[in-house]
Design a protein around this motif. Sequence first.
Motif, PDB file in Angstrom:
ATOM      1  N   ALA A   1      -7.579  -1.033   0.968  1.00  0.00           N
ATOM      2  CA  ALA A   1      -8.548  -0.520   1.943  1.00  0.00           C
ATOM      3  C   ALA A   1      -8.078  -0.797   3.367  1.00  0.00           C
ATOM      4  O   ALA A   1      -8.260   0.034   4.273  1.00  0.00           O
ATOM      5  N   GLU A   2      -7.445  -1.950   3.574  1.00  0.00           N
ATOM      6  CA  GLU A   2      -6.916  -2.277   4.904  1.00  0.00           C
ATOM      7  C   GLU A   2      -5.801  -1.308   5.297  1.00  0.00           C
ATOM      8  O   GLU A   2      -5.717  -0.874   6.450  1.00  0.00           O
TER       9      GLU A   2
ATOM     10  N   GLU B   1      -5.554   1.766   4.320  1.00  0.00           N
ATOM     11  CA  GLU B   1      -6.215   3.027   4.639  1.00  0.00           C
ATOM     12  C   GLU B   1      -6.794   3.001   6.050  1.00  0.00           C
ATOM     13  O   GLU B   1      -6.695   3.980   6.804  1.00  0.00           O
ATOM     14  N   ASN B   2      -7.378   1.870   6.425  1.00  0.00           N
ATOM     15  CA  ASN B   2      -7.987   1.766   7.757  1.00  0.00           C
ATOM     16  C   ASN B   2      -6.947   1.783   8.877  1.00  0.00           C
ATOM     17  O   ASN B   2      -7.227   2.242   9.988  1.00  0.00           O
ATOM     18  N   LYS B   3      -5.758   1.306   8.585  1.00  0.00           N
ATOM     19  CA  LYS B   3      -4.711   1.222   9.607  1.00  0.00           C
ATOM     20  C   LYS B   3      -3.963   2.536   9.804  1.00  0.00           C
ATOM     21  O   LYS B   3      -3.324   2.732  10.837  1.00  0.00           O
TER      22      LYS B   3
ATOM     23  N   ASN C   1      -3.717   6.887   9.354  1.00  0.00           N
ATOM     24  CA  ASN C   1      -4.328   8.181   9.105  1.00  0.00           C
ATOM     25  C   ASN C   1      -3.346   9.030   8.325  1.00  0.00           C
ATOM     26  O   ASN C   1      -2.463   9.686   8.888  1.00  0.00           O
TER      27      ASN C   1
ATOM     28  N   LYS D   1     -12.650   9.578   5.658  1.00  0.00           N
ATOM     29  CA  LYS D   1     -12.819   9.114   7.038  1.00  0.00           C
ATOM     30  C   LYS D   1     -13.677  10.072   7.852  1.00  0.00           C
ATOM     31  O   LYS D   1     -14.442   9.644   8.710  1.00  0.00           O
TER      32      LYS D   1
ATOM     33  N   ASN E   1     -17.135   9.744   6.006  1.00  0.00           N
ATOM     34  CA  ASN E   1     -17.409   8.413   5.451  1.00  0.00           C
ATOM     35  C   ASN E   1     -18.363   8.509   4.260  1.00  0.00           C
ATOM     36  O   ASN E   1     -19.394   7.859   4.190  1.00  0.00           O
TER      37      ASN E   1
ATOM     38  N   TYR F   1     -13.026   1.820  -2.274  1.00  0.00           N
ATOM     39  CA  TYR F   1     -11.683   2.400  -2.170  1.00  0.00           C
ATOM     40  C   TYR F   1     -11.445   3.424  -3.273  1.00  0.00           C
ATOM     41  O   TYR F   1     -11.023   4.541  -3.019  1.00  0.00           O
TER      42      TYR F   1
END
Length: 389
Positions: A230-231, A233-235, A237, A280, A283, A288
């Motif tokens: 998940a981290e 994915e957040n970092k 695009n 994204k 949302n 995940y």
Amino acid sequence: MFVFDVTNIINYKEYMGFITSVKSSFDIERKILFDIYNITNSASWNNDSNKYIEFRDKYRILRQDVIREIIKKFRNFLPENCIIYEFGSLTKFTDRIESDVDLTFCYDENKTYTFECAEVLINYSICYVFEHSIDNIHGKFQHYPMIHDYDDLTEEDNLYILKFSHAYIEYRCGPEALIENIMGIKNVRDYKSLIDGYKEKYTLECNIDCLYSILIIENSTRYNFIDDLAELENKHNIFLNYKFDFKKYLFGNEVEISELKKAFKETIVSMYIMISFLRKKVNWLDQYSMTMDDVFNSNELILLFGEEYIKNLKNSFVKMIFYWDRIELLLKKHEIRLSTRCHQVFSKKKLNDMLYEKYSEESLVDKALYSINDLNTVVSHGWRVISEK
């Protein structure tokens, strides 16, 4: 030739007793399910997607129970602390009856010969029960990091042997899968390489359809695998440079099996990528991992697209899987794999005749093609809605 000496893990009599027992139970339960849902005797689509989803859910559970039973049998011969997880179509719920198995073992201990042999036993056993080739089971390590010890393999090397004290079992994979298969066996298993492999997909913005489908069977390590994904994915695009390409598939008088499989697969990938893109943008999912059930039951996606669109997406998706299953089962009966690596060519008439003989329904190739293009059209409409938001 690659020999895996499993003498210290199990003897031949016990092993054959185990896998034949698992297969016998699976075959019985499979036949019961197939008879209840009339899987092998008809190819008529009755527009009841819920009924076919019901069958697929039960069959998926049956397959995953087999996978877990086999892992449990040989678990003591793997490291004490492991991450063992499934990924791919069985965890996305985009699976077919003959779907590959995507299974990963991860541990930080130095990889030993015993660990390797235990994994090979697990993989072979799964394929034996499902009557698959060994290249129908995949790991998550064959592309990262690259090693070059096996770059020069030829088809002559394509022989695997499970060696017992007084017996052995020989098997092969498809020649085009030789390098990938042996790399999957011989490559590393440590957690850093696992995460680096996923990070590579995010940074290179590739293999999007390999993401977001994780079902953890065991995590006895100190790592929080899902949080680390998940981290990532957040970092990143992963859709920064993605462009949707609408395709319409046509088959002439001749049909190459690889092209038929490509049409099915690319259509599923397009649908899955569209839904992934919205993780994204709107949302719509907190977790995940995601499944097609999550998609069809999402209030956020219904609000975005409208209830009618989601119903059409669900029906078109299930209908295409229905025809995919029928064709794949027919080809398997004739010992032909519905694979992008199978370049065998049939006349459309011959393929339709074979399908008619099996299912007593005419023009099944055309009906399957229509289902592919119908789902592609629905996905295209979805991208149009997204672009207007």
